[in-house]
Design a protein around this motif. Sequence first.
Motif, mmCIF file in Angstrom:
data_model
loop_
_atom_site.group_PDB
_atom_site.id
_atom_site.type_symbol
_atom_site.label_atom_id
_atom_site.label_comp_id
_atom_site.label_asym_id
_atom_site.label_seq_id
_atom_site.Cartn_x
_atom_site.Cartn_y
_atom_site.Cartn_z
ATOM 1 N N LEU A 1 12.272 -5.553 3.772
ATOM 2 C CA LEU A 1 12.018 -4.131 3.490
ATOM 3 C C LEU A 1 13.198 -3.330 4.026
ATOM 4 C CD1 LEU A 1 9.940 -2.063 2.402
ATOM 5 C CD2 LEU A 1 9.061 -1.903 4.735
ATOM 6 N N CYS A 3 13.710 -0.298 4.637
ATOM 7 C CA CYS A 3 13.423 1.005 5.227
ATOM 8 C C CYS A 3 12.217 0.862 6.156
ATOM 9 C CB CYS A 3 13.149 2.056 4.145
ATOM 10 S SG CYS A 3 11.738 1.660 3.084
ATOM 11 N N PRO A 5 8.515 0.850 7.473
ATOM 12 C CA PRO A 5 7.270 0.731 6.698
ATOM 13 C C PRO A 5 6.567 2.060 6.441
ATOM 14 C CG PRO A 5 7.395 -0.988 8.346
ATOM 15 C CD PRO A 5 8.545 -0.076 8.619
ATOM 16 N N PHE A 8 7.517 3.627 3.137
ATOM 17 C CA PHE A 8 7.324 2.900 1.880
ATOM 18 C C PHE A 8 6.429 3.709 0.941
ATOM 19 C CE2 PHE A 8 5.293 -0.236 -0.907
ATOM 20 C CZ PHE A 8 6.402 -0.938 -1.352
ATOM 21 N N CYS A 14 14.070 2.753 -1.670
ATOM 22 C CA CYS A 14 13.603 1.628 -0.853
ATOM 23 C C CYS A 14 12.436 0.916 -1.532
ATOM 24 C CB CYS A 14 13.178 2.147 0.521
ATOM 25 S SG CYS A 14 12.231 0.957 1.485
ATOM 26 N N THR A 15 11.493 1.681 -2.035
ATOM 27 C CA THR A 15 10.301 1.099 -2.671
ATOM 28 C C THR A 15 10.687 0.274 -3.888
ATOM 29 O OG1 THR A 15 9.023 3.017 -1.931
ATOM 30 C CG2 THR A 15 8.049 1.632 -3.647
ATOM 31 N N PHE A 18 12.493 -2.992 -2.854
ATOM 32 C CA PHE A 18 11.588 -4.011 -2.319
ATOM 33 C C PHE A 18 10.769 -4.654 -3.436
ATOM 34 C CE2 PHE A 18 7.351 -5.257 -0.910
ATOM 35 C CZ PHE A 18 7.671 -6.180 0.085
ATOM 36 N N ALA A 43 2.449 2.110 -5.452
ATOM 37 C CA ALA A 43 2.827 2.361 -4.064
ATOM 38 C C ALA A 43 2.945 3.859 -3.773
ATOM 39 C CB ALA A 43 4.151 1.661 -3.760
ATOM 40 N N GLY A 52 2.463 5.034 4.276
ATOM 41 C CA GLY A 52 3.378 4.001 3.826
ATOM 42 C C GLY A 52 2.932 2.590 4.139
ATOM 43 N N LEU A 56 2.354 -0.347 1.498
ATOM 44 C CA LEU A 56 3.086 -1.617 1.526
ATOM 45 C C LEU A 56 2.119 -2.795 1.436
ATOM 46 C CD1 LEU A 56 5.638 -3.290 1.909
ATOM 47 C CD2 LEU A 56 5.390 -2.963 4.393
#
Length: 411
Positions: A1, A3, A5, A8, A14-15, A18, A43, A52, A56
């Motif tokens: 990941l 970034c 959590p 997220f 970042c999302t 991942f 997400a 977040g 995740l």
Amino acid sequence: LPCPPDTFGKDAACTKAFVGNAGGKLFRGQIATADVDAFVELATGIAARAGGRTALETTVRALLLSPQFLYLTEGVDRQVASEGRPAAPMAPEEIASYLSYRLTGAPPSTALVERLRAAHPPRPEALKEIVKTTWTARELQKTTSELLTDWLDLPKISRVSKDLSRNPGSDATFMAALESEARGALGQALVSDQTSLKDLLVAEQRSTLLDTGDAHTRPGLFALPGVLAAFSSADKTNIPRRGRFLLRSLFCQPLATPPADLVTQAPPLPAGASQRQRFTQIEALPACGACHALVDHLGYAFESWNEVGRFRTRDEHGNAIDTASTHAIEGHQSLVFKDARELMAGASSHPVVEACFAIQTFRHIARRSERGDADACLLRDLAASARTSGMRVTDLTLDALVRTAVAPRGN
């Protein structure tokens, strides 16, 4: 990941990174852009409501529970060879899962896993016996039926619409009935485990919806009204579309889509000209001839049936139907035919068509396209075995199941 959590689902880059990376690994490199977007949307929505970390956890669960992952936790992984690792066979548990999900859509039984552990590594013939004694003939036929449904693209039938002014009554209900009739004909074809590719292509068919009171019969499943209607235009037949379908389904020959900026202008035709006259003119154009010669000549054979699959001897302008043509096959003698019946008879025993049907079976069972040299030996052996069995379709399905199950990953 890449970034924290807590961010997220809120940090878009970042999302997406991942989901793309994790999904790519879980789906063995087969995650599509639409899949990534769907998981990112999930997400983002959860992060807005629950934070977040929850987003995740939920996204990872969604990835793991996706059928795209569950169906790929076993199977032929071609990526390991490119990473320098040696080819490896599937474990007994993987083989059990592979077979069970493809035959019944359910997890394997403990008894099946134990039998495969005792026989590991199984040889193809031994694995065939395990399959035959674990599942019924009906379950094997169901898998074959699903293969043929994909091969004929039967779900497409009820998705097309027709011009009601030209064919009154050909509404959505009628198209659904055509699809149901085609599925019924396919089921009848598989009543016997002796059904061969030739039977599928030439065995006489009759449409209860369109052939009532008419002595006319149809050569094989490709001449069923629903199949013909699915690859026609709303108000007329579509010679190239039908021909392209046959080229892809029977000869496994891909054809590039014409470029969007292609500009052509066929010579003018007199009013009332036939579809064949029109495409003969188009075939004469330098930018169009090579591709149209491949597809149109196959499409001509089925011009005896209109856009809803109704038999005719003259087209909408009163022109006599001309179905005679020739289909050139590289490296082989051309197929010469006077109508669809002769075309399908010639195709039914042609080595290119037999090899193509083995490829179509592989694609359905393996849930992917063949990959060049990596699958060349498997496909060659599958086609040779099919010819030895007389191209019996249920035998071919079973053979494809066991050969893909025992093929080393990365082979």
